[in-house]
Design a protein around this motif. Structure first.
Motif, PDB file in Angstrom:
ATOM      1  N   ALA A 114      20.772 -20.475 -33.353  1.00  0.00           N
ATOM      2  CA  ALA A 114      22.120 -20.589 -34.014  1.00  0.00           C
ATOM      3  C   ALA A 114      22.734 -19.326 -32.657  1.00  0.00           C
ATOM      4  O   ALA A 114      22.441 -18.200 -32.564  1.00  0.00           O
ATOM      5  CB  ALA A 114      22.155 -19.170 -36.006  1.00  0.00           C
ATOM      6  N   SER A 126      22.059 -16.276 -40.324  1.00  0.00           N
ATOM      7  CA  SER A 126      21.456 -18.532 -40.607  1.00  0.00           C
ATOM      8  C   SER A 126      20.249 -18.055 -41.437  1.00  0.00           C
ATOM      9  O   SER A 126      19.644 -16.376 -40.940  1.00  0.00           O
ATOM     10  CB  SER A 126      20.509 -18.431 -38.636  1.00  0.00           C
ATOM     11  N   SER A 138      23.050 -29.775 -39.336  1.00  0.00           N
ATOM     12  CA  SER A 138      22.800 -28.424 -40.316  1.00  0.00           C
ATOM     13  C   SER A 138      23.585 -28.442 -40.918  1.00  0.00           C
ATOM     14  O   SER A 138      24.731 -29.325 -41.015  1.00  0.00           O
ATOM     15  CB  SER A 138      23.326 -27.320 -38.851  1.00  0.00           C
ATOM     16  N   TRP A 153      26.107 -25.719 -42.222  1.00  0.00           N
ATOM     17  CA  TRP A 153      27.364 -24.388 -41.693  1.00  0.00           C
ATOM     18  C   TRP A 153      28.002 -23.826 -43.219  1.00  0.00           C
ATOM     19  O   TRP A 153      28.497 -24.909 -43.792  1.00  0.00           O
ATOM     20  CB  TRP A 153      28.062 -24.793 -40.914  1.00  0.00           C
ATOM     21  N   PRO A 186      30.255 -23.810 -35.511  1.00  0.00           N
ATOM     22  CA  PRO A 186      31.206 -23.735 -36.370  1.00  0.00           C
ATOM     23  C   PRO A 186      32.856 -23.850 -35.264  1.00  0.00           C
ATOM     24  O   PRO A 186      33.682 -24.044 -35.889  1.00  0.00           O
ATOM     25  CB  PRO A 186      30.619 -22.454 -37.126  1.00  0.00           C
ATOM     26  N   ALA A 222      30.505 -17.173 -40.313  1.00  0.00           N
ATOM     27  CA  ALA A 222      29.680 -17.960 -40.465  1.00  0.00           C
ATOM     28  C   ALA A 222      28.274 -18.274 -40.402  1.00  0.00           C
ATOM     29  O   ALA A 222      27.771 -17.381 -40.015  1.00  0.00           O
ATOM     30  CB  ALA A 222      29.805 -19.160 -38.945  1.00  0.00           C
ATOM     31  N   ARG A 269      24.586 -20.499 -41.062  1.00  0.00           N
ATOM     32  CA  ARG A 269      23.368 -21.510 -40.825  1.00  0.00           C
ATOM     33  C   ARG A 269      22.662 -21.484 -42.324  1.00  0.00           C
ATOM     34  O   ARG A 269      22.135 -20.949 -42.743  1.00  0.00           O
ATOM     35  CB  ARG A 269      22.729 -21.883 -40.229  1.00  0.00           C
TER      36      ARG A 269
END
Length: 242
Positions: A55, A61, A114, A116, A189, A210, A212
């Motif tokens: 990431a 994440s 992924s 997000w 993102p 953000a 993941r």
């Protein structure tokens, strides 16, 4: 030689550590936990570690993955617990699975998309309208500054699905979940937010956060599934054996 696949998380302030920072911390943790690593040949042997799709720096994440090779067999859960105990808080080893119990093929082959989550300081209705405008387009080119200068990429084509919901008990914040195929160059993102600004003038009042949530194989409905899938395969193997 035994190979083990690990799922780890980057949480809290540790989302700001770079992939290089994590790699250094992880290799130190292997030594501190006395994991019996297999090493490459040559004058400068290195522990055999394969990293996959890290990431971006500044992004949290729950679904980072890597694979290690061991010189002798160990119980995967023992390796997970030993590593988790010596890594800094916020770098957390969530799972360890023997490659023999995983899906066939390399780990990289299964990283197709992924999920997000972006926490946005914005009215959910406004965010939802902007996302609808984006999804209605076939292509949205955005510019990304790289070490070689500006590079254009299509931020719309890799998007499989996207939806907006309100943050619980706070109608001034929106939660955007977006499923993005992992193409080259990777759409991140911030590229999605740049595309929303380009097509709908949408811009949150504060920098978004953000995370993941998942990465792995993706089906036609946009569902991202487990890249390890150990439970399913172990169950089917046990059924076949009996």
């Amino acid at each position: 030689m035994q190979r083990i696949r690990l799922q780890y998380a980057k949480r809290g302030r540790l989302r700001f550590c770079s992939h290089r920072d994590f790699a250094r911390a992880f290799e130190r943790s292997l030594r501190r936990a006395e994991v019996p690593m297999a090493y490459s040949a040559g004058f400068h042997p290195h522990p055999k570690i394969s990293y996959v799709g890290a990431a971006p720096t500044g992004v949290g994440s729950e679904a980072e993955y890597l694979e290690i090779a061991l010189a002798r067999r160990c119980e995967p859960e023992d390796v997970r617990a030993a590593l988790d105990a010596v890594l800094p808080d916020g770098l957390d080893i969530l799972r360890a699975v023997d490659v023999e119990d995983c899906r066939p093929g390399s780990l990289a082959e299964h990283m197709q998309a992924s999920v997000w989550q972006l926490e946005l300081a914005a009215d959910p209705a406004v965010a939802a309208a902007a996302v609808a405008d984006l999804l209605a387009r076939e292509s949205v080119l955005v510019d990304r500054l790289t070490k070689d200068g500006l590079r254009s990429l299509d931020a719309r084509a890799p998007i499989v699905a996207a939806e907006v919901s309100a943050e619980p008990e706070n109608d001034t914040r929106a939660i955007l979940r977006v499923v993005v195929r992992q193409v080259t160059p990777t759409v991140r993102p911030d590229d999605v937010l740049t595309a929303l600004r380009a097509v709908a003038g949408f811009a949150p009042s504060q920098p978004p956060r953000a995370t993941r949530l998942a990465q792995g194989p993706v089906d036609d409905a946009g569902l991202v599934t487990d890249p390890l899938c150990s439970t399913e395969l172990s169950a089917s193997r046990a059924a076949n054996e009996h």
